[in-house]
Design a protein around this motif. Structure first.
Motif, mmCIF file in Angstrom:
data_model
loop_
_atom_site.group_PDB
_atom_site.id
_atom_site.type_symbol
_atom_site.label_atom_id
_atom_site.label_comp_id
_atom_site.label_asym_id
_atom_site.label_seq_id
_atom_site.Cartn_x
_atom_site.Cartn_y
_atom_site.Cartn_z
ATOM 1 N N PHE A 40 0.854 -1.193 0.000
ATOM 2 C CA PHE A 40 0.000 0.000 0.000
ATOM 3 C C PHE A 40 0.884 1.235 0.000
ATOM 4 O O PHE A 40 1.697 1.430 0.906
ATOM 5 N N LEU A 41 0.713 2.055 -1.032
ATOM 6 C CA LEU A 41 1.452 3.303 -1.148
ATOM 7 C C LEU A 41 0.552 4.394 -0.596
ATOM 8 O O LEU A 41 -0.345 4.887 -1.292
ATOM 9 N N ALA A 42 0.759 4.730 0.669
ATOM 10 C CA ALA A 42 -0.065 5.779 1.280
ATOM 11 C C ALA A 42 0.324 7.116 0.651
ATOM 12 O O ALA A 42 1.279 7.209 -0.120
ATOM 13 N N ASN A 43 -0.439 8.135 1.014
ATOM 14 C CA ASN A 43 -0.291 9.447 0.400
ATOM 15 C C ASN A 43 1.092 10.067 0.654
ATOM 16 O O ASN A 43 1.318 10.646 1.717
ATOM 17 N N CYS A 75 -4.807 -0.826 -7.872
ATOM 18 C CA CYS A 75 -6.001 -0.237 -7.264
ATOM 19 C C CYS A 75 -5.712 1.195 -6.823
ATOM 20 O O CYS A 75 -4.683 1.456 -6.192
ATOM 21 N N VAL A 76 -6.602 2.100 -7.171
ATOM 22 C CA VAL A 76 -6.455 3.506 -6.808
ATOM 23 C C VAL A 76 -7.583 3.862 -5.844
ATOM 24 O O VAL A 76 -8.755 3.623 -6.141
ATOM 25 N N ILE A 77 -7.214 4.417 -4.689
ATOM 26 C CA ILE A 77 -8.219 4.781 -3.682
ATOM 27 C C ILE A 77 -8.125 6.291 -3.474
ATOM 28 O O ILE A 77 -7.114 6.794 -2.974
ATOM 29 N N GLN A 106 6.382 7.175 -4.473
ATOM 30 C CA GLN A 106 5.505 6.004 -4.612
ATOM 31 C C GLN A 106 6.011 5.107 -5.742
ATOM 32 O O GLN A 106 6.081 3.888 -5.602
ATOM 33 N N SER A 107 6.401 5.727 -6.868
ATOM 34 C CA SER A 107 6.903 4.943 -8.005
ATOM 35 C C SER A 107 8.196 4.221 -7.647
ATOM 36 O O SER A 107 8.415 3.075 -8.039
ATOM 37 N N GLU A 108 9.066 4.915 -6.870
ATOM 38 C CA GLU A 108 10.333 4.282 -6.472
ATOM 39 C C GLU A 108 10.090 3.053 -5.618
ATOM 40 O O GLU A 108 10.732 2.021 -5.783
ATOM 41 N N VAL A 109 9.127 3.178 -4.695
ATOM 42 C CA VAL A 109 8.821 2.039 -3.822
ATOM 43 C C VAL A 109 8.215 0.908 -4.652
ATOM 44 O O VAL A 109 8.584 -0.264 -4.501
ATOM 45 N N ARG A 110 7.335 1.259 -5.547
ATOM 46 C CA ARG A 110 6.702 0.249 -6.415
ATOM 47 C C ARG A 110 7.762 -0.537 -7.189
ATOM 48 O O ARG A 110 7.687 -1.757 -7.317
ATOM 49 N N ALA A 111 8.774 0.212 -7.666
ATOM 50 C CA ALA A 111 9.836 -0.441 -8.444
ATOM 51 C C ALA A 111 10.656 -1.400 -7.577
ATOM 52 O O ALA A 111 11.235 -2.361 -8.095
ATOM 53 N N GLN A 112 10.674 -1.153 -6.266
ATOM 54 C CA GLN A 112 11.424 -2.058 -5.371
ATOM 55 C C GLN A 112 10.657 -3.342 -5.088
ATOM 56 O O GLN A 112 11.189 -4.268 -4.490
ATOM 57 N N LEU A 139 -2.864 2.377 -4.094
ATOM 58 C CA LEU A 139 -2.265 3.707 -3.920
ATOM 59 C C LEU A 139 -3.329 4.716 -3.472
ATOM 60 O O LEU A 139 -4.476 4.662 -3.912
ATOM 61 N N ASP A 140 -2.920 5.605 -2.590
ATOM 62 C CA ASP A 140 -3.760 6.733 -2.186
ATOM 63 C C ASP A 140 -2.988 8.011 -2.523
ATOM 64 O O ASP A 140 -1.768 7.979 -2.660
#
Ligand code: AMP
Length: 324
Positions: free
Chosen positions: A120-123, A167-169, A129-135, A144-145
């Protein structure tokens, strides 16, 4: 299956018509983790300063939340947010945001946090957020929020981050702002179109969003996929004290429920049940300040409200033959 969340860990000062707190535990990652911990092990990634107390970490530890990736930055100050709500709690004004240790935050996930199946990529800033996703390229489900601030100042980065999640919240107003579409369903379908076409996607590359959740505060939440729509009202409450963190608690219920069903396909059926759990978790969050209510929440209380929600959202009987 374990969940990793990256986001703010904060001290909040909040004033509502029903009282105020000068310095309470808050932050998107904290609210999310406490809610999701009812379903799965949660690993929290985020920075805090020297001023962050062990007692606050214990609030998460008591729920079995793994806080080993909470980075204590020497000489730094914990993220601080101050907000005030209007008389009906529908409007909120941010009076102060002190980024503190978030200013130089470079998320570096440990092996353990990277091994979670769900993310979950909080706000936070969308490039982060993209860097974490890539990890976490192998994550089974990523949500993602975000918030209006990033739509205002970093829209392109946000659109890129959105294309990398499942998923986008978002709040309904944020969805409209993001897409410049006044109609909620059209706005959500626009976001769903931000997926790289399967034919142009390298293997292992993210699929792009297949689920959009539009939070509508006291009116509930809607779930939109490419070919379905579902909505639930908020749980009917007579006492609402502080909505801070309701969105993150909602996300914790939704993502936690999905994480707890690793063998189930992401069907409408599963998503609807996840929406119900999200709605119920959020209903407890708003009954007291900050994390106070969720800290002492029990699984039995959650189950009782799920039953009530089911009852108040069902009707039966054939349609009346109409006169025209
Ligand atoms: P919500 O009420 O769900 O929108 O979330 C409120 C929480 O988000 C509070 O506990 C704040 O500490 C945190 N928060 C507020 N502003 C920001 C921001 N700019 N970045 C990250 N977290 C924030």
């Amino acid at each position: 299956m374990p969940i990793t969340v990256v986001g703010s860990i904060a001290y909040d000062a909040v004033k509502t018509p029903f009282g105020e707190r000068e310095r309470m535990l808050g932050g998107a990652a904290v609210h999310f983790a406490l809610a999701a911990s009812f379903f799965e092990e949660v690993r929290v990634v985020g920075p805090v300063g020297d001023d962050f107390g062990e007692a606050e970490l214990d609030v998460m530890r008591r729920r079995g939340v793994d806080v080993t990736d909470v980075e204590r930055v020497r000489g730094g100050k914990t993220f601080f947010w101050r907000g005030e709500y209007g008389w009906d709690l529908n409007s909120r004004e941010t009076l102060d945001t002190q980024l503190g240790v978030f200013e130089g935050f470079q998320p570096k996930l440990s092996e353990r946090s990277r091994s979670s199946d769900v993310l979950f990529l909080a706000n936070i800033q969308p490039d982060l957020q993209s860097e974490v996703r890539a990890q976490m390229p192998d994550a089974r489900f990523v949500a993602l929020d975000s918030m209006n601030l990033w739509i205002d100042i970093a829209r392109d980065s946000l659109v890129k981050a959105i294309a990398s999640v499942d998923c986008v919240i978002l709040n309904d107003a944020e969805l409209r702002q993001l897409t410049a579409k006044p109609n909620l369903v059209t706005a959500a379908r626009e976001v769903l179109s931000w997926s790289p076409p399967a034919s142009q996607r390298a293997s292992g590359e993210p699929r792009g969003p297949s689920v959009v959740v539009a939070k509508q505060g006291e009116y509930g939440a809607a779930l939109i996929t490419r070919d379905s729509f579902f909505a639930l009202p908020a749980y009917p409450l007579e006492t609402v004290i502080d909505p801070t963190g309701a969105g993150d608690t909602f996300a914790g219920g939704l993502v936690g429920y999905i994480a707890a069903h690793p063998r189930e396909e992401l069907s409408d059926e599963l998503l609807r049940r996840a929406m119900a759990h999200a709605t119920v978790l959020a209903s407890f969050n708003v009954e007291e300040f900050g994390t106070e209510r969720v800290e002492r929440l029990t699984g039995k209380e959650i189950a009782e409200r799920i039953d009530v929600l089911l009852e108040v959202t069902q009707f039966s009987g054939p349609a009346l033959p109409l006169r025209y």
